[in-house]
Design a protein around this motif. Structure first.
Motif, PDB file in Angstrom:
ATOM      1  N   ASP A 254      64.866  73.066 -33.298  1.00  0.00           N
ATOM      2  CA  ASP A 254      65.672  72.517 -32.214  1.00  0.00           C
ATOM      3  C   ASP A 254      65.325  71.050 -31.964  1.00  0.00           C
ATOM      4  O   ASP A 254      66.218  70.199 -31.836  1.00  0.00           O
ATOM      5  CB  ASP A 254      65.438  73.341 -30.946  1.00  0.00           C
ATOM      6  CG  ASP A 254      66.331  72.892 -29.796  1.00  0.00           C
ATOM      7  OD1 ASP A 254      67.544  73.147 -29.866  1.00  0.00           O
ATOM      8  OD2 ASP A 254      65.811  72.284 -28.837  1.00  0.00           O
ATOM      9  N   LYS A 258      67.843  67.722 -32.642  1.00  0.00           N
ATOM     10  CA  LYS A 258      68.285  66.956 -31.476  1.00  0.00           C
ATOM     11  C   LYS A 258      67.838  65.497 -31.506  1.00  0.00           C
ATOM     12  O   LYS A 258      68.038  64.764 -30.536  1.00  0.00           O
ATOM     13  CB  LYS A 258      67.795  67.639 -30.197  1.00  0.00           C
ATOM     14  CG  LYS A 258      68.566  68.922 -29.901  1.00  0.00           C
ATOM     15  CD  LYS A 258      68.112  69.607 -28.637  1.00  0.00           C
ATOM     16  CE  LYS A 258      68.981  70.845 -28.368  1.00  0.00           C
ATOM     17  NZ  LYS A 258      68.517  71.604 -27.187  1.00  0.00           N
ATOM     18  N   ARG A 260      68.139  61.623 -32.211  1.00  0.00           N
ATOM     19  CA  ARG A 260      69.339  60.809 -32.023  1.00  0.00           C
ATOM     20  C   ARG A 260      70.035  60.468 -33.340  1.00  0.00           C
ATOM     21  O   ARG A 260      71.259  60.335 -33.384  1.00  0.00           O
ATOM     22  CB  ARG A 260      68.982  59.517 -31.280  1.00  0.00           C
ATOM     23  CG  ARG A 260      68.548  59.763 -29.845  1.00  0.00           C
ATOM     24  CD  ARG A 260      68.320  58.450 -29.119  1.00  0.00           C
ATOM     25  NE  ARG A 260      69.561  57.676 -29.022  1.00  0.00           N
ATOM     26  CZ  ARG A 260      69.626  56.459 -28.490  1.00  0.00           C
ATOM     27  NH1 ARG A 260      68.532  55.880 -28.031  1.00  0.00           N
ATOM     28  NH2 ARG A 260      70.775  55.812 -28.438  1.00  0.00           N
ATOM     29  N   ARG A 263      71.721  64.450 -34.469  1.00  0.00           N
ATOM     30  CA  ARG A 263      72.748  65.189 -33.713  1.00  0.00           C
ATOM     31  C   ARG A 263      73.863  64.266 -33.238  1.00  0.00           C
ATOM     32  O   ARG A 263      73.610  63.237 -32.612  1.00  0.00           O
ATOM     33  CB  ARG A 263      72.103  65.867 -32.501  1.00  0.00           C
ATOM     34  CG  ARG A 263      73.081  66.627 -31.609  1.00  0.00           C
ATOM     35  CD  ARG A 263      72.377  67.259 -30.429  1.00  0.00           C
ATOM     36  NE  ARG A 263      71.772  66.258 -29.575  1.00  0.00           N
ATOM     37  CZ  ARG A 263      72.407  65.636 -28.575  1.00  0.00           C
ATOM     38  NH1 ARG A 263      73.682  65.900 -28.335  1.00  0.00           N
ATOM     39  NH2 ARG A 263      71.778  64.752 -27.833  1.00  0.00           N
ATOM     40  N   LYS A 268      76.478  70.081 -28.557  1.00  0.00           N
ATOM     41  CA  LYS A 268      75.372  70.792 -27.903  1.00  0.00           C
ATOM     42  C   LYS A 268      74.818  71.764 -28.939  1.00  0.00           C
ATOM     43  O   LYS A 268      75.528  72.646 -29.419  1.00  0.00           O
ATOM     44  CB  LYS A 268      75.855  71.547 -26.675  1.00  0.00           C
ATOM     45  CG  LYS A 268      74.753  72.386 -26.025  1.00  0.00           C
ATOM     46  CD  LYS A 268      75.288  73.220 -24.868  1.00  0.00           C
ATOM     47  CE  LYS A 268      74.186  74.094 -24.279  1.00  0.00           C
ATOM     48  NZ  LYS A 268      74.703  74.958 -23.176  1.00  0.00           N
ATOM     49  N   VAL A 269      73.542  71.607 -29.301  1.00  0.00           N
ATOM     50  CA  VAL A 269      72.943  72.401 -30.373  1.00  0.00           C
ATOM     51  C   VAL A 269      72.107  73.535 -29.792  1.00  0.00           C
ATOM     52  O   VAL A 269      71.264  73.305 -28.909  1.00  0.00           O
ATOM     53  CB  VAL A 269      72.071  71.523 -31.289  1.00  0.00           C
ATOM     54  CG1 VAL A 269      71.415  72.369 -32.374  1.00  0.00           C
ATOM     55  CG2 VAL A 269      72.918  70.418 -31.926  1.00  0.00           C
TER      56      VAL A 269
END
Length: 370
Positions: A254, A258, A260, A263, A268-269
């Motif tokens: 995760d 996420k 920069r 993603r 929204k991951v």
């Protein structure tokens, strides 16, 4: 050497020893203007050189293949990875929290690098310096030997201090050691290099999410990204051997996704484990009359084939529960007749994985009709 990615095998040069020998002999006979008969010492000498010539050709062929992603290994594969800025994931040491107890309330100082051991061989050391007041503290340590070798020490097994500490009384790990990873294997690394062009886009396409998720942890075997709710990308991860990822591993992926530069701002991951589809194995098998003389060996091979099927079934997301594959493997390893009970083909979605609930493998004896 079998090529990756289901490609056909290729050779850069011909490797047939007899053809090479015939060609060499014909050339020498042509140049010398003589016929070399089987007992001629000159012919025997030429024949003795064939293993060397074939070996050289084999080396040339191997070297050529090491320039291709489908075959490359070890350092050659690392050099191919550089072309797409894809480095091999290094080995990582296992980590574990330790509880230390002291005979006084301190103050106490635990220096960075203070070492503890479960067996006088492996060493776990502190990853930061601790200062505290009290007679006990929980600290984080990491195995100084990278790899899975540091995994699996149960609570209480790390019980020995290596570097002396004033007023020290006792130490024990309060969790099982985990998180150790071996260096990324050639096949896993080659698969990431193959996906590497996807990374030149942010993790919007499926392939980019797969590449970046696998780059977060070398134990990830399969990844499936999908969007059910607009704007929310769910990334499903399956670990090596069909194992589900731990909470720490999910958090690791995760955090990686996420970043920069990875993603897209609009995504929204959510990283999560796959959904389970339960199945059971209930199978009876018989062996052929011709196999009676090696009955125990054949039975071991057949029952090992069942385990091979289970590993295959759990190794990939969205892999249908396929009884035909089980029957094929059992037949391939010596079963003459197979009878299954309550086992049916089940179609899985891409975010699902099979989970075995019960396993019953029964030996029915010899089938004298085969």
């Amino acid at each position: 050497m079998k090529p990756r990615f289901n490609l056909q095998d290729i050779d850069f040069i011909k490797m047939d020893a007899e053809e090479i020998q015939d060609r060499v002999l014909r050339k020498i006979e042509e140049r010398m203007g003589v016929r070399l008969f089987p007992a001629d010492p000159r012919k025997l000498f030429i024949q003795s050189l064939m293993p060397i010539i074939v070996g050289i050709k084999n080396d040339i062929n191997y070297t050529g293949k090491q320039n291709l992603l489908a075959y490359a290994s070890d350092d050659a594969l690392d050099h191919l990875g550089v072309m797409t800025d894809t480095a091999r994931l290094p080995a990582v040491g296992a980590s574990v929290p330790l509880k230390l107890t002291f005979t006084t309330d301190g103050p106490h100082v635990i220096p960075l690098g203070t070492r503890f051991t479960p067996n006088n061989e492996l060493v776990f050391s502190t990853v930061e310096r601790y200062e505290f007041v009290g007679n006990h503290i929980t600290i984080l340590t990491k195995c100084t030997t990278p790899g899975v070798i540091g995994n699996g020490y149960a609570p209480g097994q790390i019980d020995t201090l290596v570097d002396p500490l004033p007023y020290f009384d006792a130490v024990e790990n309060i969790a099982t050691t985990e998180g150790g990873k071996d260096i990324e294997s050639d096949d896993a690394y080659a698969a990431r290099i193959h996906l590497a062009p996807e990374k030149f886009s942010t993790a919007g396409p499926d392939g980019a999410y797969i590449y970046h998720a696998k780059s977060a942890n070398q134990d990830i075997q399969d990844v499936y990204p999908y969007m059910e709710t607009p704007g929310t990308v769910e990334v499903i991860c399956l670990m090596q051997g069909g194992r589900l990822p731990s909470e720490e591993e999910l958090a690791e992926v995760d955090a990686y996704l996420k970043q920069r530069h990875v993603r897209p701002l609009t995504d929204k991951v959510v990283v999560r484990t796959p959904n389970f589809v339960d199945y059971s194995i209930d199978v009876t098998y018989w062996i052929a009359e011709a196999s009676v003389y090696q009955e125990q060996l054949v039975r071991k091979k057949i029952e090992a084939a069942v385990d091979e099927y289970i590993a295959w079934q759990h190794a990939k997301l969205g892999r249908d529960i396929n009884t035909t594959e089980l029957i094929y493997l059992m037949r391939k390893n010596g079963a003459a007749r197979i009878q299954t009970q309550g086992m049916e083909h089940v179609t899985l979605k891409d975010y699902e994985v099979a989970r075995l609930t019960t396993k019953q493998v029964t030996y029915g004896g010899v089938d004298y009709g085969t």
